[in-house]
Design a protein around this motif. Sequence first.
Motif, PDB file in Angstrom:
ATOM      1  N   ASP A  95      26.300  11.855  23.321  1.00 36.37           N
ATOM      2  CA  ASP A  95      25.371  12.688  24.079  1.00 36.37           C
ATOM      3  C   ASP A  95      25.011  12.009  25.406  1.00 36.37           C
ATOM      4  OD1 ASP A  95      25.445  14.104  21.757  1.00 36.37           O
ATOM      5  OD2 ASP A  95      23.359  13.770  21.205  1.00 36.37           O
ATOM      6  N   GLY A  96      25.192  12.755  26.500  1.00 36.86           N
ATOM      7  CA  GLY A  96      24.806  12.241  27.807  1.00 36.86           C
ATOM      8  C   GLY A  96      25.697  11.157  28.369  1.00 36.86           C
ATOM      9  N   ALA A  97      26.823  10.871  27.704  1.00 42.53           N
ATOM     10  CA  ALA A  97      27.743   9.845  28.221  1.00 42.53           C
ATOM     11  C   ALA A  97      28.470  10.364  29.455  1.00 42.53           C
ATOM     12  CB  ALA A  97      28.748   9.453  27.150  1.00 42.53           C
TER      13      ALA A  97
ATOM     14  N   LEU B 242      28.539   8.823  18.714  1.00 44.75           N
ATOM     15  CA  LEU B 242      27.545   9.645  19.408  1.00 44.75           C
ATOM     16  C   LEU B 242      27.775   9.509  20.901  1.00 44.75           C
ATOM     17  CD1 LEU B 242      24.357   8.654  17.346  1.00 44.75           C
ATOM     18  CD2 LEU B 242      25.817  10.658  17.032  1.00 44.75           C
TER      19      LEU B 242
ATOM     20  N   THR C 220      24.147   2.220  23.768  1.00 45.68           N
ATOM     21  CA  THR C 220      23.374   3.200  24.536  1.00 45.68           C
ATOM     22  C   THR C 220      23.119   2.682  25.947  1.00 45.68           C
ATOM     23  OG1 THR C 220      21.378   2.256  23.551  1.00 45.68           O
ATOM     24  CG2 THR C 220      22.247   4.264  22.551  1.00 45.68           C
TER      25      THR C 220
ATOM     26  N   ARG D  14      25.415   6.992  23.443  1.00 40.25           N
ATOM     27  CA  ARG D  14      24.589   7.952  24.177  1.00 40.25           C
ATOM     28  C   ARG D  14      24.160   7.370  25.523  1.00 40.25           C
ATOM     29  NH1 ARG D  14      20.363   9.492  19.494  1.00 40.25           N
ATOM     30  NH2 ARG D  14      20.630   7.229  19.172  1.00 40.25           N
ATOM     31  N   GLY D  15      24.428   8.146  26.579  1.00 41.45           N
ATOM     32  CA  GLY D  15      24.056   7.721  27.923  1.00 41.45           C
ATOM     33  C   GLY D  15      24.917   6.614  28.502  1.00 41.45           C
TER      34      GLY D  15
ATOM     35  N   ASP E 155      27.143   4.207  18.764  1.00 37.68           N
ATOM     36  CA  ASP E 155      26.173   4.982  19.545  1.00 37.68           C
ATOM     37  C   ASP E 155      26.427   4.734  21.021  1.00 37.68           C
ATOM     38  OD1 ASP E 155      24.028   6.287  20.648  1.00 37.68           O
ATOM     39  OD2 ASP E 155      22.530   5.432  19.294  1.00 37.68           O
TER      40      ASP E 155
END
Length: 314
Positions: free
Chosen positions: A158-160, A156, A118, A138-139, A136
């Motif tokens: 999300d926001g990458a 995951l 993350t 994310r971001g 993970d």
Amino acid sequence: MEAKYLLQLYEMGDRNFPSIDLSGAELSKANLIGVNFRGINLTGANLTRSFLMRSDLSEAFLNWANMSFVKLSDANLSYSDLTKANLRGAFLVKSNLAKARLSGATLANVNLRSAVLTGANLSGADLTEVNLRGADLRGANLSWANLSMARMSGALLDGAFLNGVNLSGAFLNGVDLSRANLSGVNLSAAKLSGSNLDGANLQGCNLTAAKLRSVSLVGADLTGANLHQASLGKADLSWAIMVRANLRGAELCDANLNGANIEEADFTDTMQTEELFRQHISGRAIGSGHLWIQQNTTDLNYNYGYQYSHRQIC
């Protein structure tokens, strides 16, 4: 501290070496399982094939270090600096690399299954054939990274940040990329079956020969995307924007184009179901074109625009 002295202390049972300076140290094949290296300076060190499972290297300086084939499963590398480090073939299953700096690092063939990345900076990194299943991200910043042939099922994202990333041949089955910005990204021959791309920006994206069976692309923007010979069987493209998209030779059996904008899209040699064709000519798919159906021995010509397409029945 000298590397030789460190290894002697380790053999004597000492595990705590926070913030020491081992820059340029020779530690290849060293056994340092469970060591506390928090904040250590290992800049340019050689850690090839060393054993560091369950170790704490958080906030460590590992830039330019040679860590090829190192064993780091369940290790803590959060906030560490791995800029330009060589981790080729390393084993980092379930490791914590949150907020780690990995820009320009070599991570080809690395096993990062279920790792935490993350907010990590992986811009420009070589992640060829990396294993990121269940990781993970994310971001995370993956801008201009090479993820060709990467295994990312269940990851995951999300926001990458994915601008300029190379995902050719990557395994992204079942991944949630809804509303992701994938404009201009190379996804040629990528495996995306069952993935969620609802509302994603795929403008100018290269999806040549991509496997998109049962993908949800509701409201996605595929303006100018290249879907040549892509597999889109049972894909949901309802309300997608497909203006000037290239679907030459694509397979669209049982796909849903209800409300999709296909203005100037090229459907030459596509394979479609009869129902999909009816959507097209009935106005439920928005756009213009010239479709030529060939079914059994009967040729049926429908002229209702300026785009030409030769269509085959599924």
